[in-house]
Write a protein that holds these residues in place. Structure first.
Motif, mmCIF file in Angstrom:
data_model
loop_
_atom_site.group_PDB
_atom_site.id
_atom_site.type_symbol
_atom_site.label_atom_id
_atom_site.label_comp_id
_atom_site.label_asym_id
_atom_site.label_seq_id
_atom_site.Cartn_x
_atom_site.Cartn_y
_atom_site.Cartn_z
ATOM 1 N N THR A 32 -38.382 10.860 21.178
ATOM 2 C CA THR A 32 -38.868 11.530 22.390
ATOM 3 C C THR A 32 -37.942 11.345 23.592
ATOM 4 O O THR A 32 -38.279 11.754 24.711
ATOM 5 N N SER A 152 -46.407 5.501 25.057
ATOM 6 C CA SER A 152 -46.076 5.891 23.683
ATOM 7 C C SER A 152 -46.925 5.100 22.703
ATOM 8 O O SER A 152 -46.967 3.869 22.753
ATOM 9 N N THR A 214 -46.946 10.107 24.491
ATOM 10 C CA THR A 214 -46.838 10.346 23.051
ATOM 11 C C THR A 214 -48.019 9.708 22.342
ATOM 12 O O THR A 214 -48.273 8.513 22.495
ATOM 13 N N ASN A 362 -46.517 12.728 15.392
ATOM 14 C CA ASN A 362 -46.509 12.369 16.807
ATOM 15 C C ASN A 362 -46.680 13.614 17.667
ATOM 16 O O ASN A 362 -46.022 14.622 17.440
ATOM 17 N N SER A 364 -46.262 14.748 21.522
ATOM 18 C CA SER A 364 -45.698 14.342 22.819
ATOM 19 C C SER A 364 -45.888 15.463 23.834
ATOM 20 O O SER A 364 -45.731 16.637 23.504
#
Length: 371
Positions: A32, A152, A214, A362, A364
């Motif tokens: 990311t 995150s 995230t 994931n 984000s």
């Protein structure tokens, strides 16, 4: 289960510690990086602050703790050099729940500052770091005090186990066998929590400030899909086997539930739009193999990581999950059977990985505080 009291990664530097089992989270942070750099650069060039306040929410403790902060400062210093602009003062807030190993963070600050200063040609502005224990589902910073917020692999954790899920028999999370009310209860808790998170940050982030978040999430719109629930189903199998053998009481198993919700991108966007304080810049979905040391990965932390990729993937994944889940299990079942639980869990994980594709998804999102 009082989630705020028991939810934390394994502290210290032992074999099962988060510090020694957080390469997967490091790989996600690496994936990311372009989104963060875009958000930081656009924010800094808009505002050109003399004081830059950065908050990392769910910072944990270990080799990943200062990664994003270091990245932010390096990028800002590069921009300052290009613009011939004076470096700002950096105010860095490291936030996590009270059970986090903050002592380890504080011991690492001097080394972090020295290393960062040596890596930035021409030096950097003063940097002040503060540990902020507390839940990010409430206000934790002064009004209009933050320029950039990062989180995150933390916001999938809920503030509490959803209510009304007593009929989720033999499961510890959402699963294909879960009744529909279980799925609805988990989603409703996520909506309440994430909406509250956005409301709190809207008061703390300055106008035109940015956030990059995230989540451990999913592509599939089905909240019980294997891509987000399978890893917990394998733990449930281990616990159910121990119930069948009389090692764990059935009522203990029936009252243990994971306080987590892995949202889809559309669910995340929906809550942002509904709350209304932030505009959406970009949403991305990525994947990372369960085994952070997987040979086929495009990212290797070091030669050591490459060598570890050749070893037992089930062992690696189990240690990653143990660093995360052990405090929850100990608080509910006690310590007596912990090693046995993870021995069985490892066998289940190893078998699953030998038969099918195993990846975490994931989600984000990059946001800007509206005027």
């Amino acid at each position: 289960m009082e989630v705020e009291q028991v939810l934390h990664m394994n502290g210290g530097s032992g074999k099962a510690s988060y510090a020694n089992n957080s390469l997967l989270q490091q790989k996600v942070i690496s994936l990311t990086k372009p989104m963060r750099e875009e958000a930081i650069a656009s924010m800094f060039l808009r505002i050109l602050p003399t004081r830059l306040a950065i908050a990392d929410l769910g910072c944990s403790s270990g080799p990943n703790t200062f990664l994003v902060v270091s990245e932010v400062i390096k990028l800002v210093e590069k921009l300052c050099q290009e613009l011939k602009h004076e470096s700002p003062e950096y105010q860095v807030f490291m936030n996590d729940l009270p059970g986090n190993d903050f002592n380890n963070i504080f011991k690492s600050i001097s080394c972090f500052k020295e290393k960062l200063s040596n890596e930035i040609e021409g030096g950097m502005g003063p940097c002040y770091l503060t540990g902020v224990p507390g839940s990010f589902y409430e206000r934790i910073f002064p009004i209009r005090s933050l320029h950039f917020v990062h989180s995150s692999y933390s916001l999938q954790w809920l503030s509490q186990v959803p209510e009304g899920i007593e009929n989720n028999k033999r499961n510890i999370y959402m699963a294909k066998t879960s009744p529909i009310n279980i799925l609805k209860a988990y989603y409703a808790q996520f909506q309440r929590d994430f909406s509250l998170f956005l409301k709190c940050r809207a008061e703390e982030v300055i106008e035109k400030g940015n956030m990059v978040l995230t989540f451990l999430g999913r592509r599939n719109e089905d909240p019980s899909s294997k891509e987000c629930c399978y890893i917990w189903e394998l733990l449930a199998q281990a616990l159910n086997d121990m119930v069948s053998e009389g090692m764990i009481k059935e009522e203990e198993m029936e009252t243990f539930n994971i306080p987590q919700y892995t949202p889809s991108a559309s669910e995340v966007k929906s809550e942002v739009i509904k709350e209304g304080s932030f505009s959406i810049n970009r949403v991305e979905i990525s994947e990372v193999h369960w085994n952070a040391y997987n040979m086929n990965s495009n990212y290797f932390d070091s030669k050591c990581a490459f060598l570890k990729s050749l070893s037992d993937g089930g062992y690696n994944v189990t240690n990653t999950m143990r660093a995360v889940a052990e405090p929850l299990l100990v608080s509910h079942f006690g310590e007596a059977f912990i090693d046995d639980i993870f021995y069985r869990y490892r066998k289940n994980i190893t078998e699953a990985m030998s038969k099918e594709k195993t990846e975490f998804v994931n989600v984000s999102i990059s946001l800007t505080r509206r005027a």
